[in-house]
Motif scaffolding. Structure first.
Motif, PDB file in Angstrom:
ATOM      1  N   ALA A 185       0.854  -1.187   0.000  1.00 35.37           N
ATOM      2  CA  ALA A 185       0.000   0.000   0.000  1.00 35.37           C
ATOM      3  C   ALA A 185       0.890   1.237   0.000  1.00 35.37           C
ATOM      4  N   GLY A 186       0.286   2.404  -0.172  1.00 36.05           N
ATOM      5  CA  GLY A 186       1.042   3.652  -0.149  1.00 36.05           C
ATOM      6  C   GLY A 186       1.667   3.893   1.213  1.00 36.05           C
ATOM      7  N   ALA A 187       2.871   4.421   1.209  1.00 33.37           N
ATOM      8  CA  ALA A 187       3.624   4.599   2.461  1.00 33.37           C
ATOM      9  C   ALA A 187       2.866   5.448   3.472  1.00 33.37           C
ATOM     10  N   ASN A 188       2.113   6.438   3.009  1.00 33.58           N
ATOM     11  CA  ASN A 188       1.420   7.363   3.920  1.00 33.58           C
ATOM     12  C   ASN A 188      -0.086   7.146   3.961  1.00 33.58           C
ATOM     13  N   ARG A 189      -0.532   6.011   3.463  1.00 33.34           N
ATOM     14  CA  ARG A 189      -1.961   5.708   3.477  1.00 33.34           C
ATOM     15  C   ARG A 189      -2.367   5.156   4.844  1.00 33.34           C
ATOM     16  N   LEU A 237      -2.771  -1.152 -14.523  1.00 32.07           N
ATOM     17  CA  LEU A 237      -1.800  -0.057 -14.540  1.00 32.07           C
ATOM     18  C   LEU A 237      -0.502  -0.388 -15.286  1.00 32.07           C
ATOM     19  N   GLN A 238      -0.414  -1.571 -15.861  1.00 34.51           N
ATOM     20  CA  GLN A 238       0.671  -1.980 -16.759  1.00 34.51           C
ATOM     21  C   GLN A 238       2.039  -2.227 -16.092  1.00 34.51           C
ATOM     22  N   THR A 239       2.587  -1.246 -15.392  1.00 30.38           N
ATOM     23  CA  THR A 239       3.972  -1.372 -14.928  1.00 30.38           C
ATOM     24  C   THR A 239       4.088  -1.319 -13.407  1.00 30.38           C
ATOM     25  N   PHE A 240       5.185  -1.868 -12.917  1.00 30.65           N
ATOM     26  CA  PHE A 240       5.486  -1.848 -11.482  1.00 30.65           C
ATOM     27  C   PHE A 240       5.615  -0.409 -10.987  1.00 30.65           C
ATOM     28  N   THR A 241       6.216   0.447 -11.789  1.00 32.42           N
ATOM     29  CA  THR A 241       6.362   1.861 -11.408  1.00 32.42           C
ATOM     30  C   THR A 241       4.992   2.512 -11.218  1.00 32.42           C
ATOM     31  N   ARG A 242       4.090   2.290 -12.147  1.00 31.28           N
ATOM     32  CA  ARG A 242       2.759   2.897 -12.053  1.00 31.28           C
ATOM     33  C   ARG A 242       1.952   2.322 -10.883  1.00 31.28           C
ATOM     34  N   LEU A 243       2.177   1.062 -10.565  1.00 31.96           N
ATOM     35  CA  LEU A 243       1.507   0.465  -9.412  1.00 31.96           C
ATOM     36  C   LEU A 243       1.959   1.155  -8.123  1.00 31.96           C
ATOM     37  N   GLY A 286      -3.606   7.346  -4.452  1.00 32.06           N
ATOM     38  CA  GLY A 286      -4.995   7.018  -4.155  1.00 32.06           C
ATOM     39  C   GLY A 286      -5.756   6.426  -5.324  1.00 32.06           C
ATOM     40  N   ILE A 287      -5.083   6.242  -6.466  1.00 28.22           N
ATOM     41  CA  ILE A 287      -5.735   5.612  -7.618  1.00 28.22           C
ATOM     42  C   ILE A 287      -6.064   4.153  -7.288  1.00 28.22           C
ATOM     43  N   ALA A 288      -5.170   3.510  -6.549  1.00 31.98           N
ATOM     44  CA  ALA A 288      -5.388   2.144  -6.071  1.00 31.98           C
ATOM     45  C   ALA A 288      -5.108   2.113  -4.573  1.00 31.98           C
ATOM     46  N   ASP A 289      -5.710   1.136  -3.895  1.00 34.88           N
ATOM     47  CA  ASP A 289      -5.474   0.987  -2.455  1.00 34.88           C
ATOM     48  C   ASP A 289      -4.325   0.032  -2.162  1.00 34.88           C
ATOM     49  N   PHE A 290      -4.146  -0.958  -3.032  1.00 39.53           N
ATOM     50  CA  PHE A 290      -3.077  -1.931  -2.815  1.00 39.53           C
ATOM     51  C   PHE A 290      -2.748  -2.629  -4.127  1.00 39.53           C
ATOM     52  N   PHE A 291      -1.607  -3.292  -4.152  1.00 37.64           N
ATOM     53  CA  PHE A 291      -1.256  -4.153  -5.279  1.00 37.64           C
ATOM     54  C   PHE A 291      -0.394  -5.293  -4.742  1.00 37.64           C
TER      55      PHE A 291
END
Length: 260
Positions: A53-57, A113-119, A126-131
């Motif tokens: 998840a995002g570091a600051n989520r 989202l295609q790529t690891f960078t975009r994930l 906030g586009i995604a909650d987790f991957f």
């Protein structure tokens, strides 16, 4: 690699189990020639997928909060997509399939989202909650604070298999390749520090991470052959994920069978 096998550019390939099985199943469904069969088992151990998840989520702290959220995937049908259904199945989040559908409904919104960078960017934006992505590939981004790890899950099958074009199965050249892979695995097992040096300088892992990775992976002692039960388990999960339909013949997927 599947395209290269079908166009005769390559004869043998090594890749993730679910990718090979998905390609074979889709070819059957479309009455097309797949261009390959499964002939060998490369890695016996499952692959560890980290859940990030995002570091600051602050609103995403653990796996139990993910139901109903937005799951980032590289593409529909990819490993990052399929493992979401494995996660949901493990936690009993999947709804039952309807009579008009061969798959259960996902308990997440799916964001390709295609790529690891975009994930990585998406979970922070906030586009995604987790991957979900392979643990050691993800680890450097935990270490630098870009993303945070909230869990993990393993594939229910051995992670890497070998396939070959039907025309070369049983050919002495293919048998020679499989034997040389066996010799390469034996060399790897007997030269662990040399392996650490290579991994840490060529593959963007630290030496510490390379050693930890080596504790988690077990290559096949003899790569020749595939267990039908492994293919069946993979098919079962791919059906739940909607990647494959109901009519899939496991026998036709295996070119060289290994004893169960």
């Amino acid at each position: 690699m599947i395209t290269s096998l079908q166009s005769n550019e390559i004869d043998i390939a090594i890749g993730l189990t679910e990718g090979w099985v998905a390609g074979l199943g889709k070819a059957q469904a479309e009455s097309k020639i797949a261009g390959y069969k499964m002939v060998g088992t490369y890695v016996e151990t499952p692959l560890c997928w980290a859940i990030s998840a995002g570091a600051n989520r602050e609103d995403v702290k653990g796996v139990e909060e993910l139901k109903g959220g937005k799951m980032g995937v590289s593409r529909i049908g990819s490993g990052s997509y399929v493992m979401g259904f494995v996660l949901a199945d493990t936690h009993k989040w999947l709804s039952s399939p309807s009579t008009s559908s061969s798959s259960a409904s996902a308990p997440f919104s799916i964001i390709p989202l295609q790529t690891f960078t975009r994930l990585r960017e998406a979970v922070n934006d906030g586009i995604a909650d987790f991957f979900m992505w392979e643990h050691f590939t993800s680890k450097r981004y935990y270490d630098n604070g870009e993303i945070k790890r909230i869990g993990e899950i393993y594939t229910p099958w051995p992670s890497w298999h070998i396939v070959a074009r039907p025309e070369v199965i049983g050919d002495e050249r293919m048998e020679e390749v499989l034997e040389k892979v066996n010799l390469g695995i034996k060399y790897f097992e007997e030269h662990q520090e040399e392996a650490v040096e290579y991994i840490s300088t060529k593959l963007d892992y630290s030496a510490e991470d390379a050693r930890e990775w080596m504790k988690t992976v077990k290559f096949a002692e003899d790569v020749r052959g595939v267990r039908g039960s492994v293919v069946q388990e993979t098919v079962t999960v791919l059906k739940k994920a909607g990647v494959l339909g109901q009519e899939v013949g496991v026998e036709e997927m295996v070119g060289i069978r290994r004893k169960e």
